[in-house]
Design an enzyme around this catalytic site. Structure first.
Site, PDB file in Angstrom:
ATOM      1  CG  ASN A   1      25.946  39.980  31.232  1.00 40.31           C
ATOM      2  OD1 ASN A   1      25.480  39.049  31.871  1.00 40.31           O
ATOM      3  ND2 ASN A   1      26.406  39.825  30.005  1.00 40.31           N
TER       4      ASN A   1
ATOM      5  CG  HIS B   1      34.321  37.563  37.986  1.00 39.81           C
ATOM      6  ND1 HIS B   1      33.263  36.757  37.623  1.00 39.81           N
ATOM      7  CD2 HIS B   1      34.458  38.464  36.990  1.00 39.81           C
ATOM      8  CE1 HIS B   1      32.798  37.149  36.454  1.00 39.81           C
ATOM      9  NE2 HIS B   1      33.508  38.204  36.052  1.00 39.81           N
TER      10      HIS B   1
ATOM     11  CG  HIS C   1      36.178  42.103  33.881  1.00 35.23           C
ATOM     12  ND1 HIS C   1      36.262  41.206  32.840  1.00 35.23           N
ATOM     13  CD2 HIS C   1      35.076  41.745  34.589  1.00 35.23           C
ATOM     14  CE1 HIS C   1      35.252  40.345  32.912  1.00 35.23           C
ATOM     15  NE2 HIS C   1      34.517  40.655  33.966  1.00 35.23           N
TER      16      HIS C   1
ATOM     17  CG  HIS D   1      28.379  36.800  37.229  1.00 36.23           C
ATOM     18  ND1 HIS D   1      27.766  35.923  36.383  1.00 36.23           N
ATOM     19  CD2 HIS D   1      29.338  37.414  36.501  1.00 36.23           C
ATOM     20  CE1 HIS D   1      28.336  36.003  35.195  1.00 36.23           C
ATOM     21  NE2 HIS D   1      29.303  36.899  35.247  1.00 36.23           N
TER      22      HIS D   1
ATOM     23  CG  ASP E   1      32.968  36.768  33.041  1.00 38.77           C
ATOM     24  OD1 ASP E   1      31.859  36.332  33.329  1.00 38.77           O
ATOM     25  OD2 ASP E   1      33.305  37.958  33.214  1.00 38.77           O
TER      26      ASP E   1
ATOM     27  CG  ASP F   1      31.359  40.833  36.901  1.00 40.73           C
ATOM     28  OD1 ASP F   1      32.347  41.000  36.157  1.00 40.73           O
ATOM     29  OD2 ASP F   1      30.211  40.670  36.470  1.00 40.73           O
TER      30      ASP F   1
ATOM     31  CG  HIS G   1      32.462  49.746  31.207  1.00 40.51           C
ATOM     32  ND1 HIS G   1      32.926  49.050  30.114  1.00 40.51           N
ATOM     33  CD2 HIS G   1      31.690  48.869  31.895  1.00 40.51           C
ATOM     34  CE1 HIS G   1      32.452  47.805  30.141  1.00 40.51           C
ATOM     35  NE2 HIS G   1      31.708  47.672  31.213  1.00 40.51           N
TER      36      HIS G   1
HETATM   37 ZN   LIG Z   1      30.341  37.451  33.582  1.00 43.31          ZN
END
Ligand SMILES: [Zn+2]
EC number: 3.5.2.3
Length: 428
Positions: free
Chosen positions: A276, A56, A58, A230, A150, A303, A307
């Protein structure tokens, strides 16, 4: 020089052994191995693990290269001991076609810091209305087997059922961000004592738990596999434990931050703690640790959610949700699971490499450290303690909740198929 001798490492935390890498594979594991013709890495006292696998991540490319790219994200991964990451589909454009997943997959191969396995969106544009081209993404060069919206929940039960049926045909899995959208409208943090005191909109545990309950029943009904992203509440653990006891094909992940941090931190109003699903209570944290130890929760997944500072350094209500995690995950797991006696290093290898590789079908990863296996390895100085300094991150973003916090352990070396990606804590 293609031969590397890792000398005297505690393989999976066990007795010291030498590990000889020749080219892309582990040639031998034993004591007193000859160093002839090999570059020697002195590893006395350090722990050698199979390269970590993150189900997971990003990576933000395409579309949000101001926060992360495949290059910076995979460098962060190598820095944290990872040899494979699964890239979430909520990019711009969304990874809902064979074209986009192939682009991400190809960028990972070109950069060569770790394997990048794209996750495909479940629905077109993550809109939850129409199934994306799951089959075409699976058959593409990227060979997608994990599908997820997700960031958003697949809240329509009929769409979720169809997705589960569809991926069953090729042994894929749907990874659900379990969050009932109506119950979390306007939510800013965990619903509980702290949210009531602060007057912030609450995010009830039942919003997560009701979707998990529904989805394990759907997975059972259609005989397919579901993975829950998560997990963050004690109640979610109970539901997954019940489902597993019934033989339902469910797997689950927990993030490092949900193993360590609680909603008490929101009292600071520092948006670095806005995430989140939200940080929960001490009781939830303890239940998650216990569930990871007993295998109810199968894996740790970061996760990793980078940013740029303008999206995080603002007032709580306006701030983006998410934290970076690739470069601190192993340290947080050592702090919360190993140094507490809940998990040994073989257990860490299982939860952070073997099981995520199995769930995502990451070929060549999560393998035993033994002769003939691909040399995907990471070496950890577990005696190290130091304060987290985000200025040293390889990630393009700095939104870590651990800035200045003392954490144990430091990854010193990572090898991807025998090629060093990290040497003495420095990326190659
Ligand atoms: Zn998520």
């Amino acid at each position: 020089m293609s031969k590397i001798l890792i000398r005297g490492a505690k393989v999976l935390g066990g007795a010291p052994q030498d590990v000889l890498i020749d080219g892309e594979v582990v040639e031998a594991v034993g004591t007193g191995l000859s160093a002839e013709g090999a570059e020697v890495v002195e590893a006395a006292g350090k722990v050698l693990l199979p390269g970590l696998v993150d189900l997971h991540t990003h990576l933000r490319e395409p579309g949000r290269e101001d926060s992360e790219t495949v290059l910076t994200g995979t460098r962060a991964a190598a820095s944290g001991g990872y040899t494979a990451v699964f890239a979430m589909a909520n990019t711009f454009p969304v990874a809902d076609t064979a074209g986009v997943v192939e682009q991400v997959w190809r960028l990972g191969r070109e950069h060569g810091y770790c394997d990048v396995q794209p996750i495909g969106a479940v629905t077109v544009g993550l809109e939850g209305k129409k199934l994306a081209e799951l089959g075409a993404m699976h058959e593409s060069a990227a060979g997608v087997t994990v599908f997820s919206d997700d960031g958003k929940c697949v809240d329509d039960a009929v769409i979720m059922r169809r997705a589960l049926e569809y991926v069953k045909a090729f042994g894929g899995v749907v990874a659900q961000h379990a969050q009932e959208p109506r119950l979390t409208e306007g939510a800013q943090m965990n619903e509980g004592v702290v949210s009531a005191e602060l007057g912030l909109g609450g995010w009830p545990a039942v919003a997560e738990e009701s979707i998990i309950a529904r989805d394990v029943l759907l997975a059972d009904h259609v005989g397919s596999r579901v993975h829950i992203c998560h997990l963050s509440t004690a109640g979610s653990v109970e539901i997954v434990r019940w489902a597993k006891s019934r033989g339902i094909q469910v797997t689950a992940e927990v993030t490092p931050h949900h193993l360590l941090l609680t909603d008490e931190l929101v009292r600071t109003y520092d948006p670095v703690y806005k995430v989140n699903p939200p940080l929960r209570t001490e009781r939830d944290v303890l239940a998650l640790r216990e569930a990871l130890a007993d295998g109810t929760i199968d894996i740790v997944a970061t996760d990793h959610a980078p940013h740029p500072h303008e999206d995080k350094d603002c007032e709580w209500a306006a701030a983006a949700m998410g934290m970076v995690g690739l470069e601190t995950a192993l340290s947080v797991v050592q702090e919360t699971m190993v140094d507490t006696g809940l998990l040994d290093w073989a257990g860490v290898a299982d939860r952070m490499s073997v099981q995520p590789a199995r769930i995502g079908q990451a070929t060549g990863h999560g393998r035993p450290v033994s002769a003939g296996e691909p040399a995907n390895l990471t070496l950890v100085d577990t005696a190290y303690r130091g304060r987290v300094d985000p200025e040293g991150f390889a990630s393009r973003s700095r939104n870590t909740p651990y800035q200045g916090r003392e954490l144990p352990g430091r990854v010193t070396h990572t090898w991807l198929r025998g090629k060093a990606t990290l040497v003495d804590g420095k990326l190659t």
